[in-house]
Write a protein that holds these residues in place. Structure first.
Motif, PDB file in Angstrom:
ATOM      1  N   ASP A 444       4.829 -72.877   2.180  1.00 26.33           N
ATOM      2  CA  ASP A 444       5.558 -73.746   1.262  1.00 26.33           C
ATOM      3  C   ASP A 444       6.826 -74.321   1.874  1.00 26.33           C
ATOM      4  OD1 ASP A 444       7.225 -71.555   1.311  1.00 26.33           O
ATOM      5  OD2 ASP A 444       6.979 -71.033  -0.808  1.00 26.33           O
ATOM      6  N   GLY A 445       7.120 -73.996   3.130  1.00 26.27           N
ATOM      7  CA  GLY A 445       8.277 -74.529   3.826  1.00 26.27           C
ATOM      8  C   GLY A 445       9.612 -74.002   3.333  1.00 26.27           C
ATOM      9  N   ARG A 446       9.590 -72.960   2.506  1.00 24.52           N
ATOM     10  CA  ARG A 446      10.835 -72.493   1.898  1.00 24.52           C
ATOM     11  C   ARG A 446      11.499 -71.363   2.685  1.00 24.52           C
ATOM     12  NH1 ARG A 446      11.836 -74.352  -3.143  1.00 24.52           N
ATOM     13  NH2 ARG A 446      13.316 -72.655  -3.459  1.00 24.52           N
ATOM     14  N   GLU A 447      10.806 -70.848   3.694  1.00 18.59           N
ATOM     15  CA  GLU A 447      11.420 -69.731   4.426  1.00 18.59           C
ATOM     16  C   GLU A 447      10.956 -69.719   5.876  1.00 18.59           C
ATOM     17  OE1 GLU A 447      12.199 -65.621   2.766  1.00 18.59           O
ATOM     18  OE2 GLU A 447      10.496 -65.170   4.097  1.00 18.59           O
ATOM     19  N   LEU A 448      11.923 -69.573   6.770  1.00 17.12           N
ATOM     20  CA  LEU A 448      11.655 -69.359   8.179  1.00 17.12           C
ATOM     21  C   LEU A 448      12.140 -67.956   8.525  1.00 17.12           C
ATOM     22  CD1 LEU A 448      10.801 -70.470  11.016  1.00 17.12           C
ATOM     23  CD2 LEU A 448      13.225 -71.047  11.341  1.00 17.12           C
ATOM     24  N   THR A 449      11.216 -67.116   8.978  1.00 16.43           N
ATOM     25  CA  THR A 449      11.555 -65.760   9.402  1.00 16.43           C
ATOM     26  C   THR A 449      11.623 -65.727  10.923  1.00 16.43           C
ATOM     27  OG1 THR A 449      10.429 -64.805   7.492  1.00 16.43           O
ATOM     28  CG2 THR A 449      10.872 -63.331   9.345  1.00 16.43           C
ATOM     29  N   GLY A 450      12.676 -65.156  11.443  1.00 16.46           N
ATOM     30  CA  GLY A 450      12.849 -65.085  12.885  1.00 16.46           C
ATOM     31  C   GLY A 450      13.072 -63.669  13.366  1.00 16.46           C
ATOM     32  N   GLU A 451      12.691 -63.440  14.608  1.00 19.64           N
ATOM     33  CA  GLU A 451      12.924 -62.143  15.229  1.00 19.64           C
ATOM     34  C   GLU A 451      13.284 -62.371  16.696  1.00 19.64           C
ATOM     35  OE1 GLU A 451      10.626 -58.100  14.718  1.00 19.64           O
ATOM     36  OE2 GLU A 451       9.628 -59.287  16.281  1.00 19.64           O
ATOM     37  N   ASP A 452      14.417 -61.823  17.117  1.00 20.39           N
ATOM     38  CA  ASP A 452      14.840 -61.882  18.505  1.00 20.39           C
ATOM     39  C   ASP A 452      14.756 -60.487  19.103  1.00 20.39           C
ATOM     40  OD1 ASP A 452      16.025 -64.643  19.302  1.00 20.39           O
ATOM     41  OD2 ASP A 452      16.796 -64.291  17.277  1.00 20.39           O
TER      42      ASP A 452
END
Length: 579
Positions: A444-452
């Protein structure tokens, strides 16, 4: 820079001056084969500024309401190049009224008077090609109301510059400058009566450059998205000019256009602007969509990387990630240490950006813009993932060296969206650490989850990490994960320090959260934007910590707020959004 390089540059400039003077023997052409169609897109706002006498070129503003354009002392080489390239003619034509036309005519015939006899810095192949294109494109605008004497001067100057290009285009630097020179020569050969014999050799040369300079995936060696758009536009204009005369486009050129179109679409954010990487800006407003439409290449679903960039897209949220090694050799003179950096745009509003190219603000800003801390990625202990090598010729020709050599990537479908994984070894030599990032954009384009993740990938890397730890007094390797915000974003850290709220002018609220590893802060930043007098102040989210072990993991999210009260409050606070 070596002595041979210096001699080569001097010889090239001597040859240009020589052929510029020899061009004076050319006679005027009698006119156009057919009435040229204006194809370039200008800025109405910039055109109004020019009409008012405000000359803003290469970051310098000169007020010259009562002074001719060619009487102004150029404050920089970039300023001189911009005025001699005549791209500003697009802006005056965009205004199109009598005052704009009179100013355009005064400046064009002023150039003929001041520089038309082969003098001055404007006689470079790329600048000449750029200038010829604009004169031909806007010829109807320029020639309206001109007497026969002025018309003859105009066509004689075009004939002289076309002959100069026919002799000097090989001296243009490979890449965009050579495409500009050849495109100008082709357009002149197709448009001007009596010069038709120059078109076919130039078309063959242009086709060869397409084969050499446009790779099989539709990219160029500089990996500069805006530069790719400029080359694509030149090729599309040339194809359109051939089509107007009932001629087909050479196969190599047509194939290059077909390869480049999907690549440019992959580098396009949801607001229609280009991702800003490796010295490129967002592009002239409207030019990307116009060029793609004029190319006739139908949109198609792209997979994998595009010119070394990954694109995630869902419901008008676009994420573009630099997912390859930086350009090498001379192509690295404008390259940035931006591996694994990303940008995010929501609808028509950029949210996460890179600082951009500081070239128009001087050498110091140019250097700063190329460093890793100026990008939305992780930086270790203040180091860039690549460094600038001193060429001995100032910062203009500083190559990017010690850059990442291995940048593995992988796309996969996730349960709630699309996932992209990428890593690089740019910090292995100094710290023994590999930086890996995972991005997951929800459907839905409402959340970007990131992991470094910082990890030691081998026994040798562990030994190097141990050395770095000893050098730090066992305090760990400092890291900063930076998220540079667009200047139109209003950001504030929550009282608890666990999240950052970001308000867009559209009324959207985005929230940044993390898993508790590291310290969260909001700090000053800059947005380096072409066409402005100075950098724009903005903010950046910084997540700081120290790597103490062989593996360190940091998780974060960027998500649209569910509480509509925030959005309502923001709409009332900001001006209406008419985009």
């Amino acid at each position: 820079m070596s002595t041979s390089d210096t001699m080569t540059g001097r010889w090239t400039r001597f040859q240009n001056r020589l052929y510029a003077r020899l061009s004076q023997r050319r006679k005027a052409v009698v006119g156009f084969v057919a009435e040229p169609e204006p194809r370039t897109v200008g800025s109405f706002a910039r055109g109004r500024q020019l009409v008012a006498g405000n000359l803003l070129f290469a970051g310098y503003l000169v007020e010259a309401e009562d002074t001719g354009l060619w009487d102004v002392t150029a404050p920089s080489i970039g300023f001189d190049n911009e005025r001699h390239g005549f791209a500003w003619l697009d802006d005056l034509a965009a205004v199109g009224d009598m005052r704009a036309r009179e100013k355009a005519q005064r400046w064009v015939w002023g150039w003929i008077d001041a520089h038309g006899r082969g003098h001055g810095p404007g006689w470079e192949p790329d600048l000449t090609g750029r200038r010829i294109l604009r004169w031909i494109n806007h010829s109807a605008f320029l020639l309206r109301g001109m007497n026969e004497k002025k018309r003859q001067l105009f066509f004689r100057a075009l004939a002289q510059q076309t002959w100069f290009l026919s002799k000097r285009w090989p001296a243009a630097t490979p890449g965009l400058p050579r495409f500009e020179a050849l495109a100008g020569l082709v357009q002149a050969g197709l448009a001007l009566k009596g010069l038709e014999q120059m078109a076919d050799p130039a078309l063959r040369a242009l086709a060869k450059e397409c084969e050499k300079q446009i790779d099989p995936q539709g990219g160029i060696s500089t990996r500069n998205p805006e530069e790719l758009l400029e080359v694509f536009t030149l090729l599309s204009w040339t194809s359109a000019a051939l089509g107007d005369l009932g001629r087909g486009t050479p196969g190599a050129q047509a194939d290059a256009i077909k390869r480049m179109a999907p690549t440019l679409r992959s580098l396009r954010h949801s607001d229609g602007a280009l991702a800003r990487f490796h010295g490129g800006g967002r592009g002239v407003e409207g030019r990307l969509d116009q060029a793609l439409a004029q190319s006739g290449v139908r949109p198609q679903h792209a997979t994998g990387l595009a010119m070394g960039f990954a694109r995630l897209y869902a419901a008008r949220t676009s994420v573009i990630v630099d997912s390859s090694t930086p350009p090498k050799g001379t192509a690295s003179y404008n390259a940035h240490a931006s591996t694994l950096a990303f940008e995010l745009t929501s609808g028509r509003r950029p949210l996460i950006v890179n600082c951009g190219s500081g070239e128009s603000f001087g050498s110091e800003w140019r250097r700063a813009g190329r460093a890793t801390p100026s990008h939305s990625t992780m930086c270790l202990d203040g180091y860039s993932s690549a460094r600038l090598a001193d060429s001995g010729n100032g910062s203009e020709n500083e190559a990017l060296v010690d850059a990442p050599q291995d940048v593995p990537t992988e796309f996969e479908e996730a349960f709630e969206g699309a996932r992209f994984m990428v890593g690089h070894d740019g910090y292995t030599k100094t710290f023994g650490l590999t930086h890996a990032r995972t991005f997951e954009l929800r459907f839905d384009g409402r959340e970007l989850t990131g992991e470094d993740i910082l990890l030691t990938a081998s026994d040798k890397a562990k030994r190097q990490f141990d050395k770095a730890m000893d050098a730090s007094g066992l305090k760990g390797i400092g890291f900063d994960i930076r998220f540079h915000l667009h200047p139109d974003v209003d950001a504030a850290i929550d009282l608890g320090g666990a999240a950052v709220s970001m308000a867009l002018k559209s009324g959207e609220i985005w929230v940044f959260r993390h898993d508790g590893v590291g310290k969260l802060s909001v700090e000053p930043s800059v947005y380096l934007e072409k066409g402005r007098l100075k950098p724009r102040a903005t903010k950046q989210i910084v997540l700081s910590g120290r790597a103490m072990e062989y593996a360190t993991r940091i998780r974060w999210t960027l998500s649209k707020a569910q509480d509509t009260a925030y959005a309502v409050r923001d709409v009332h606070r900001d001006e209406p959004d008419f985009d």
